[in-house]
Scaffold this active site. Sequence first.
Site, PDB file in Angstrom:
ATOM      1  N   CYS A  90       0.797  -1.226   0.000  1.00  0.00           N
ATOM      2  CA  CYS A  90       0.000   0.000   0.000  1.00  0.00           C
ATOM      3  C   CYS A  90       0.830   1.278   0.000  1.00  0.00           C
ATOM      4  CB  CYS A  90      -0.969  -0.040   1.166  1.00  0.00           C
ATOM      5  SG  CYS A  90      -1.906  -1.575   1.155  1.00  0.00           S
ATOM      6  N   HIS A 142      -2.314   8.222   6.080  1.00  0.00           N
ATOM      7  CA  HIS A 142      -2.602   6.916   5.470  1.00  0.00           C
ATOM      8  C   HIS A 142      -3.973   6.457   5.983  1.00  0.00           C
ATOM      9  CE1 HIS A 142      -1.820   3.245   3.393  1.00  0.00           C
ATOM     10  NE2 HIS A 142      -1.834   2.506   4.484  1.00  0.00           N
ATOM     11  N   HIS A 147      -9.719   2.211   0.425  1.00  0.00           N
ATOM     12  CA  HIS A 147      -8.272   2.029   0.360  1.00  0.00           C
ATOM     13  C   HIS A 147      -7.937   1.423  -0.993  1.00  0.00           C
ATOM     14  CE1 HIS A 147      -4.216   1.426   1.085  1.00  0.00           C
ATOM     15  NE2 HIS A 147      -4.218   0.651   2.162  1.00  0.00           N
TER      16      HIS A 147
END
Lengths: 354, 400
Positions: free
Chosen positions: B163, B294, B329
């Site tokens: 990620c 994040h 996400h």
Amino acid sequence: MEAFIRGTGIISPQNTFNTANFLLNPVETESNFLHCIEPSYLEFLNPVMARRMGRIIKMGIAAASICLKDAKLEMPDAIITGTALGCLGDTEKFLTAIIEDDELFLTPTSFIQSIQNTVSAQIALQLKCMNYNFTYVHKGFSFESAVLDAMMLIAEGNANNVLIGGLDEMTEKNFLVYDRINLWKKEKIKSSELIHSKTIGTIAGEGAAFFVLSNQENENNYAKLKGVKTIYKPNSQQDIEKEISFMLADNNLNIKSIDLVIYGINGDNNLDSISNFLKDNYLKNSAAAYFKHLCGEYQTSGSFAMWMAAKILKTQTIPEHILIGTYELDSINNILIYNNFGHENHVLYLFSRV
Amino acid sequence: MSEKVYVTGVGIISAIGNNIAETLKSLKDQRSGIGNLSYVNSRHKDQLSVGEVKNSNEQLMQLKGLQKGRKQTRTSLLGIHAAREALISAGIDNIKEFRTGIISATSVGGMGIVENHYKDYFDIQKKGEFLEYIPTLDCGDSTERIADDLGIKDYISTISTACSSSANSIMFGARLIKMGLLDRVVVGGTDSLSRYTINGFLSLKILDKDPCKPFDGLRKGLNLGEGAGFIVLESEKSAKKKEILCELSGYGNSNDAFHQTASSPDGAGAFLAMQKSFQVSGLSPNKIDYINAHGTGTEVNDLSEGLAIERIFGNNVPPVSSTKAFTGHTLAAAGGIEAVLSVLAIKYNTIYPNLNHSNNMPELCFTPEKSFLTNKSVNHVLSNSFGFGGNTSSLIFSKL
């Protein structure tokens, strides 16, 4: 930009994880698929971890560990890997489980391990190394991106010693999948006869090769890496020749100073045409060698060729079975690698003797 | 060599819009893109909240006038959308004028299509178009399709560090410019939803079946999303006489070296990544006007990141928000999408709300920003991206 190769560690279809041996008694196959000869992992991992881990992760950790030992280095300033297909075995395992069990009863282990950066992450975890950590996944440029990044880190002054690795595994399943797009030869061929093949397709391979690239000059270094270049979809062999001439000029060398060229010839008559043309024309004054009969075809095979170049420069010997033709060489000072994966990804490396 | 690296273009596609204008409108209206899954045929469809792009592959092809000839995966289609917009926004019409590269990021490449045909690959009697998707499993394949669409040839690579992937592609691109190897580079990433990732995250038990609540004391997990975000980075030479959106002033990469999937409890890797980005930029933390976190909404990430933020900023934490409650996400694309949002925050002096937040986390002293702020002067934005494998990366964008 330049860097010294301070250490190497490689697991390949040849007997290479023992660093003393340099391609004596090459291993051959007639199955069109060269599998890695793996060490016992208990030397590198505890038995529980070794049992859980995917094969490519184990190969990566072991090759990295051999490499750090060879370089006499405990903690690298950065860890960078290049892998086109990542942890393919685990990807297949999870994908198959999804399909066969219709998205039920799944456990996360193979999913977690299938993520492409697992090997660089696991090496960091083992070393407790919180430094720069990167994974490149671009087909036939995966390893070369890692090499360039490492050379840049050194040139920027952000690293003294960088651990880099090129690794890909081939599985029985993916061998069949790639066969559907005609990557492999339809007829069975002896790997040692690969260069004489007149058909299309090649043989499968795999490997994990690690290196410590360093800014420190030392007589124990293997070689000096003077350049790496990736060329995307060249229009003709002239684009390759142009890039070779730029690379040589950057290093105040000329075409005559190249003692040996290592070609990524893989026995596919379509794909080998550029190599053969360069060998017989632009680079005809240099000795010629090849390597894919030893490691097979895979996206990060450039790392196998780099290991070969490093070994040749350090030992000043060329195993006879890699040469195309016979040559008399007093000393080997400069080596060029030209490799390609498919028609899209072409790469060059330049090395000099320390 | 270029001392500075400028951002001259941005392009985005996600659950909250097909382009910059739609994205800005959704953010302003506080309209999340999280909803039901439509285009992936998963048996868990009804138990998921996802940030899916609101167009089918056919619609995406039509929108960009792509010809039916060359096979495209959803991952490459999303990438082409965002990358084309980024080039147009940078005013680049002649790709050959300067040395131009592309660094993209993806986690699963063409998995969304391959997984539907995987069984057929082993049945040699079966032939058809599905065979053409075999090479798309290679992550670099989507990058090459985007590069070919844009006509980029000078440098091309792909990064996959879970990620944090796109943030790393931005960082690597910036360094290529500083090193003088390229004049300009399209950087970011693209990912599409697949049964593979959905089941992977389900098996890890870190998905919230309701809309996610980043930095909330009662957060339950993340929502997966899809999309692409690219920015155009240019050297001082090639950006001359152009409208410059901002500077990429800092970047930092580190590894948490704690656990394969979980962040360390104290956010050591996150702290190091932020610290390195401040070192590169020469800025001190008190200059930051906004942190695009994040903030996935998982228990572990938000705690670890929150503590690392507090360690860097002390008692003076600037406005923080995670935009993942808008987009979901988007995995390897997240760093690219959030870089675009960070650049837009500077351009329009805006700060985005952290949706769905109602309870503070007891471990943290700060509350995320809950309103859409427009009266702020936003000069420096910090963007965080963390991933499995301990990969942690931070970027700093600065107004000129």
